[in-house]
Design an enzyme around this catalytic site. Structure first.
Site, PDB file in Angstrom:
ATOM      1  CG  ASN A   1      32.457  19.940  58.856  1.00  0.00           C
ATOM      2  OD1 ASN A   1      31.442  20.097  58.176  1.00  0.00           O
ATOM      3  ND2 ASN A   1      32.404  19.582  60.144  1.00  0.00           N
ATOM      4  CG  ASN A   9      18.865  31.914  54.896  1.00  0.00           C
ATOM      5  OD1 ASN A   9      17.755  32.121  54.373  1.00  0.00           O
ATOM      6  ND2 ASN A   9      19.089  30.922  55.726  1.00  0.00           N
ATOM      7  CE1 TYR A  64      26.901  29.041  58.695  1.00  0.00           C
ATOM      8  CE2 TYR A  64      25.287  29.347  56.943  1.00  0.00           C
ATOM      9  CZ  TYR A  64      26.152  28.530  57.651  1.00  0.00           C
ATOM     10  OH  TYR A  64      26.265  27.209  57.313  1.00  0.00           O
TER      11      TYR A  64
HETATM   12  P1  NAD Z   1      27.272  21.024  63.758  1.00  0.00           P
HETATM   13  O1  NAD Z   1      27.038  22.195  64.663  1.00  0.00           O
HETATM   14  O2  NAD Z   1      26.513  19.771  64.036  1.00  0.00           O
HETATM   15  O3  NAD Z   1      28.823  20.679  63.708  1.00  0.00           O
HETATM   16  C1  NAD Z   1      29.826  21.660  63.649  1.00  0.00           C
HETATM   17  C2  NAD Z   1      31.032  21.158  64.412  1.00  0.00           C
HETATM   18  O4  NAD Z   1      32.040  22.178  64.375  1.00  0.00           O
HETATM   19  C3  NAD Z   1      30.697  20.906  65.889  1.00  0.00           C
HETATM   20  O5  NAD Z   1      31.167  19.652  66.277  1.00  0.00           O
HETATM   21  C4  NAD Z   1      31.418  22.033  66.599  1.00  0.00           C
HETATM   22  O6  NAD Z   1      31.845  21.722  67.908  1.00  0.00           O
HETATM   23  C5  NAD Z   1      32.609  22.268  65.663  1.00  0.00           C
HETATM   24  N1  NAD Z   1      33.181  23.591  65.920  1.00  0.00           N
HETATM   25  C6  NAD Z   1      32.501  24.756  66.028  1.00  0.00           C
HETATM   26  N2  NAD Z   1      33.361  25.759  66.371  1.00  0.00           N
HETATM   27  C7  NAD Z   1      34.592  25.197  66.450  1.00  0.00           C
HETATM   28  C8  NAD Z   1      35.877  25.708  66.782  1.00  0.00           C
HETATM   29  N3  NAD Z   1      36.052  26.999  67.079  1.00  0.00           N
HETATM   30  N4  NAD Z   1      36.940  24.864  66.781  1.00  0.00           N
HETATM   31  C9  NAD Z   1      36.770  23.559  66.491  1.00  0.00           C
HETATM   32  N5  NAD Z   1      35.574  23.012  66.191  1.00  0.00           N
HETATM   33  C10 NAD Z   1      34.486  23.818  66.173  1.00  0.00           C
HETATM   34  O7  NAD Z   1      26.963  21.554  62.274  1.00  0.00           O
HETATM   35  P2  NAD Z   1      26.760  20.766  60.894  1.00  0.00           P
HETATM   36  O8  NAD Z   1      25.351  20.951  60.490  1.00  0.00           O
HETATM   37  O9  NAD Z   1      27.320  19.398  60.936  1.00  0.00           O
HETATM   38  O10 NAD Z   1      27.633  21.711  59.939  1.00  0.00           O
HETATM   39  C11 NAD Z   1      28.950  21.394  59.492  1.00  0.00           C
HETATM   40  C12 NAD Z   1      29.357  22.439  58.455  1.00  0.00           C
HETATM   41  O11 NAD Z   1      28.418  22.445  57.387  1.00  0.00           O
HETATM   42  C13 NAD Z   1      29.388  23.862  59.000  1.00  0.00           C
HETATM   43  O12 NAD Z   1      30.479  24.570  58.414  1.00  0.00           O
HETATM   44  C14 NAD Z   1      28.076  24.441  58.522  1.00  0.00           C
HETATM   45  O13 NAD Z   1      28.132  25.847  58.425  1.00  0.00           O
HETATM   46  C15 NAD Z   1      27.940  23.762  57.178  1.00  0.00           C
HETATM   47  N6  NAD Z   1      26.561  23.698  56.653  1.00  0.00           N
HETATM   48  C16 NAD Z   1      25.584  22.959  57.246  1.00  0.00           C
HETATM   49  C17 NAD Z   1      24.314  22.904  56.676  1.00  0.00           C
HETATM   50  C18 NAD Z   1      23.187  22.055  57.253  1.00  0.00           C
HETATM   51  O14 NAD Z   1      22.102  22.025  56.668  1.00  0.00           O
HETATM   52  N7  NAD Z   1      23.387  21.361  58.369  1.00  0.00           N
HETATM   53  C19 NAD Z   1      24.032  23.638  55.524  1.00  0.00           C
HETATM   54  C20 NAD Z   1      25.049  24.396  54.957  1.00  0.00           C
HETATM   55  C21 NAD Z   1      26.310  24.411  55.516  1.00  0.00           C
END
Ligand code: NAD
Length: 472
Positions: free
Chosen positions: A310, A372, A378
């Site tokens: 994730n 996007n 991304y």
């Molecule tokens: P977020 O930024 O709140 O959480 C991401 C987490 O990943 C954070 O806790 C961060 O510290 C951790 N992380 C980042 N780099 C890291 C690394 N190198 N090693 C270990 N941990 C690491 O983001 P979110 O919105 O909760 O997104 C979670 C996933 O869902 C991501 O892959 C994101 O691309 C995907 N996503 C989110 C959305 C949305 O609308 N929020 C939409 C599509 C996809």
């Protein structure tokens, strides 16, 4: 519903409804979401099908096992299967259907072998689609087009995608439509998919196509705690979607090992501590990370059953202004590290850290499907994640394991709360449900893939996007 979605709150007041109708504004309704103890389906399920379909027995069995109050139309084998499964399948006619409310409409389209028979869809759904209840479900079941026996059958089965997606756009009040392609021989693999799609666990999944194949034997499981005794690794677990995934897998019985960067160890421990799990603070892009993760899981737990990739980042800039650091960091975290960690967990075949029957779930994004603005880095990384699922599916199937991806659309998180108002409102409303999803919606889809009963669900990318208009 997220606190920030004031529009949905407003539109569901008596005055809001009048204004909405008069000027034709989007009409989101609060979606029903699953809480422990809920029934899979609350209300009547109407099961229909084209003559010659092969899922009558399966559908009757699933309907009986979820305690659905089922009706079946006049197709003889469906009625016989329903009776054999102990279902009280009352008489059904299009006229009678027009007076009912249905929690779900389920149609076995596997009997359709040439385009002329597609009219069966109209005959079944035309009198019933407007009878679907609030947050109701429409599910069409077909045969995987590549597994058909003639060109006509393949064409007709492929047609089901257009039908289901268009029907999804016509449904109202939080109801959703999905298509499940079932490979011949995989009829007994349908249980977990139908339970997910029919229940409110799939609240924000809409207009999707899921392929179910012949996995290994489906084990008997406790549907309330399908992951009891399992160990699940969730990366990026300290907040947002990752924290919701950790909570949902723990609810389903798993011991969760949450992973996040060392700078967030405090937040990570708060999440895993509240779930009775463990915390592993490291950066997945570090050179030693794959080996350290594998060694930790082997030493502390003897292996891992569920891996959820994730962790992810965005570093947006238009391509003309995209510097090397932005590009490299996004590809590294979202894609390259995911592959390296996966390789470390599956290396060594029978002695691999990923246990027999393991589940890997990746988090992609609709940006990886539609592209996007400002996100070439991304979108590249997330399309690559979908490619990773495609590339590893056969290897994992050979060990009784699976790999799938979820592709979230607009999810209400701290990240999306920071998007400027106009762009945020557009992202939120441009889907069939006219609202954003919640982190738990992504988590529920992941829990479905993670279930030991989802053994035939492999190589899928399922969008959790409310049938977003982007890249649909
Ligand atoms: P977020 O930024 O709140 O959480 C991401 C987490 O990943 C954070 O806790 C961060 O510290 C951790 N992380 C980042 N780099 C890291 C690394 N190198 N090693 C270990 N941990 C690491 O983001 P979110 O919105 O909760 O997104 C979670 C996933 O869902 C991501 O892959 C994101 O691309 C995907 N996503 C989110 C959305 C949305 O609308 N929020 C939409 C599509 C996809």
């Amino acid at each position: 519903m997220a606190q920030a979605d004031r529009y949905t709150e407003l539109i569901n007041t008596p005055i809001g409804r009048i204004v909405q109708k008069q000027i034709g504004l989007p009409a989101p309704v609060p979606l029903k979401r699953w809480t422990p103890g809920d029934r899979v389906v609350d209300g009547r399920v109407l099961i229909g099908g084209a003559p010659g379909g092969r899922l009558a027995t399966t559908l009757a069995k699933v309907a009986a096992s979820i305690g659905a109050e089922a009706s079946t139309p006049l197709r003889e084998d469906l009625r016989a299967a329903a009776a054999a499964a102990g279902l009280d399948a009352g008489p059904w006619t299009p006229a009678a259907a027009a007076t009912q409310r249905y929690a779900a409409l389920v149609f076995d389209a596997t009997g359709i072998t040439e385009p002329g028979q597609l009219s069966e869809l109209r005959e079944f759904f035309s009198p019933t689609i407007r009878r679907v209840a609030k947050s109701g479900r429409l599910v069409v079941l077909g045969t995987t087009p590549t597994a058909t026996r003639s060109a006509s059958e393949r064409i007709a089965q492929r047609s089901l995608e257009g039908f289901t997606r268009a029907a999804g756009k016509e449904l109202k009040a939080g109801a959703t439509a999905q298509l499940v392609y079932v490979e011949p021989g995989a009829e007994d693999q349908l249980d977990s998919t139908l339970r997910f799609l029919l229940s409110s666990r799939s609240a924000y999944v809409d207009g999707q196509v899921i392929r179910v194949g012949s996995g290994s034997d489906v084990p008997e499981i406790d549907w309330e705690r399908p992951l009891a005794g399992k160990v699940a690794l969730v990366t990026g677990a300290s907040r947002g979607i990752g924290a919701a995934i950790a909570a949902t897998l723990a609810r389903d019985g798993a011991h969760v090992v949450g992973l996040d960067i060392p700078a967030l160890e405090g937040d990570l421990k708060a999440v895993t501590g509240s779930l009775g799990g463990s915390a592993l603070a490291l950066d997945i892009t570090a050179a030693e990370a794959p080996r350290e993760i594998a060694a930790y899981l082997k030493k502390e737990h003897g292996g891992v059953d569920v891996v959820v990739h994730n962790a992810g980042i965005t570093r947006d800039k238009t391509l003309g202004r995209m510097d090397e650091a932005r590009w490299d960091s996004v590809i590294e975290v979202n894609l390259a590290a995911v592959q390296r960690v996966t390789d470390a967990l599956i290396a060594g075949r029978s002695r691999a850290v990923l246990n027999q029957g393991g589940r890997i779930v990746c988090v992609a994004s609709i940006a990886g499907i539609a592209g996007n603005f400002g996100q070439t880095n991304y979108a590249t990384s997330k399309a690559g994640v979908i490619g990773l699922v495609d590339a590893y599916a056969d290897t994992l199937a050979a060990r009784g394991a699976t790999i799938n991806a979820v592709a979230p659309g607009f999810i209400e998180t701290q990240m999306t709360a920071k998007i400027p108002f106009a762009t945020r409102e557009a992202g939120r409303r441009m889907n069939s449900l006219s609202q954003g999803g919640l982190p738990v919606d992504v988590a529920e889809a992941i829990a479905y893939f993670a279930s030991p009963a989802s053994t035939g669900v492999n190589g899928n990318t399922v969008r959790v996007c409310g049938q977003s208009l982007l890249g649909a």
